[in-house]
Design a protein around this motif. Structure first.
Motif, short mmCIF file in Angstrom:
data_model
loop_
_atom_site.label_atom_id
_atom_site.label_comp_id
_atom_site.label_asym_id
_atom_site.label_seq_id
_atom_site.Cartn_x
_atom_site.Cartn_y
_atom_site.Cartn_z
N LEU A 6 7.53 11.79 42.82
CA LEU A 6 8.27 11.67 41.57
C LEU A 6 8.06 10.26 41.03
CD1 LEU A 6 11.60 13.40 42.67
CD2 LEU A 6 9.77 14.38 41.27
N LEU A 7 7.39 10.16 39.89
CA LEU A 7 7.17 8.90 39.21
C LEU A 7 8.23 8.74 38.13
CD1 LEU A 7 3.44 9.68 38.99
CD2 LEU A 7 4.16 7.47 39.89
N SER A 53 7.21 -0.84 41.19
CA SER A 53 6.39 -1.91 40.62
C SER A 53 7.02 -3.25 40.99
CB SER A 53 6.35 -1.76 39.10
OG SER A 53 5.97 -2.97 38.49
N PRO A 54 6.19 -4.30 41.13
CA PRO A 54 6.77 -5.63 41.39
C PRO A 54 7.57 -6.19 40.22
CG PRO A 54 4.42 -5.55 41.96
CD PRO A 54 4.73 -4.32 41.17
N ALA A 55 7.45 -5.60 39.04
CA ALA A 55 8.13 -6.13 37.85
C ALA A 55 9.64 -6.11 38.02
CB ALA A 55 7.73 -5.33 36.62
N VAL A 56 10.30 -7.11 37.43
CA VAL A 56 11.75 -7.22 37.53
C VAL A 56 12.43 -5.96 36.99
CG1 VAL A 56 13.78 -8.50 36.74
CG2 VAL A 56 11.72 -9.73 37.42
N ALA A 62 15.34 0.47 40.07
CA ALA A 62 15.51 1.07 41.40
C ALA A 62 16.89 0.76 41.96
CB ALA A 62 14.41 0.56 42.34
N ALA A 63 17.32 -0.49 41.84
CA ALA A 63 18.64 -0.88 42.35
C ALA A 63 19.75 -0.13 41.62
CB ALA A 63 18.83 -2.38 42.21
N ALA A 64 19.62 -0.01 40.29
CA ALA A 64 20.64 0.70 39.51
C ALA A 64 20.70 2.18 39.87
CB ALA A 64 20.38 0.53 38.02
N LEU A 65 19.57 2.73 40.32
CA LEU A 65 19.53 4.12 40.75
C LEU A 65 20.00 4.29 42.20
CD1 LEU A 65 16.12 5.22 39.18
CD2 LEU A 65 18.40 5.92 38.42
N GLY A 66 20.36 3.17 42.84
CA GLY A 66 20.84 3.22 44.21
C GLY A 66 19.74 3.38 45.23
N LEU A 67 18.52 2.92 44.90
CA LEU A 67 17.36 3.10 45.77
C LEU A 67 16.94 1.78 46.39
CD1 LEU A 67 15.23 5.37 43.41
CD2 LEU A 67 16.71 6.11 45.29
N ALA A 156 8.45 6.74 43.02
CA ALA A 156 7.84 5.49 42.56
C ALA A 156 8.46 5.10 41.22
CB ALA A 156 6.33 5.63 42.42
N ILE A 157 9.11 3.94 41.20
CA ILE A 157 9.70 3.42 39.96
C ILE A 157 8.67 2.50 39.32
CG2 ILE A 157 11.70 2.31 38.91
CD1 ILE A 157 12.39 4.76 40.62
N THR A 158 8.19 2.86 38.15
CA THR A 158 7.08 2.10 37.56
C THR A 158 7.18 2.11 36.04
OG1 THR A 158 4.66 1.86 37.61
CG2 THR A 158 5.54 4.11 37.80
#
Length: 206
Positions: A6-7, A53-56, A62-67, A156-158
């Motif tokens: 899941l992207l 992704s390394p991007a802020v 990802a953090a807001a999604l609890g991941l 993958a959060i991108t």
């Protein structure tokens, strides 16, 4: 071992809403709230391996999604070169022909940047590496337990261009179709790998 991937495109940033090319911008309060509100809607698998992704903006999404996610350089946004941080309207005034070519031709790139065709090859290499890792895990499982492993899930959060490129790679399509694929913030693209190779599936959301 089949793989489900899941992207997820990161939440919108203030720079995006202002029409600027990304420059490693963080989420603002609005983008963070949108990501938090999407946690239930996206219905991401709890047992997935998660990359970002390394991007802020991607890491904050990802953090807001609890991941809890591992940064992967291959998932970095397309390189905008000298256009990084500039307004789209400014580039349209300063370099209209270059901008027009970049929006239509997969081999055109911003000055000092990356073309969409190059991005397709980058994400394609990463996708193939994920499946190679899955095969290695399956071989270890069979050798140890005498039975094949169940399918593997990856999140993958991108960035939107990466989702476009992944679709193109999965379908074996010409990179020239990229301008016909629209990806909104917090969109989900689901790819699955089986003996047929990568396939594009409708993403299941609540």
């Amino acid at each position: 071992m089949d793989t489900r991937l899941l992207l997820v495109s990161h939440a919108a940033t203030a720079a995006q809403r202002a029409g600027r090319f990304p420059a490693d911008d963080p989420l603002d309060a609005r983008g963070r709230a949108e990501a938090e509100a999407a946690r239930t809607r996206l219905a991401l698998p709890a047992d997935a391996t998660v990359f970002t992704s390394p991007a802020v903006c991607a890491r904050e999404t990802a953090a807001a999604l609890g991941l809890s996610a591992t940064p992967a350089d291959a998932l970095a946004d397309i390189d905008y070169g000298q256009w990084r941080g500039q307004r789209l309207a400014e580039i349209a005034d300063q370099a209209p022909h270059q901008l027009a070519a970049w929006t239509r031709e997969p081999d055109a790139a911003p000055p000092g940047g990356e073309s969409f065709g190059e991005l397709v090859r980058r994400i394609g290499d990463w996708l193939d590496a994920q499946q190679a890792n899955a095969h290695s895990c399956n071989a270890v499982n069979e050798a140890t337990f005498g039975a094949p492993a169940h399918g593997r899930s990856i999140v993958a959060i991108t960035h939107a261009p990466l989702l476009r490129a992944a679709i193109v790679h999965a379908l074996g399509a010409s990179p020239a179709v990229f301008c016909r694929i629209e990806i909104a913030p917090l969109s989900v693209v689901e790819l699955r790998h089986s003996r047929r190779g990568w396939t594009w599936w409708p993403a299941a959301t609540v």
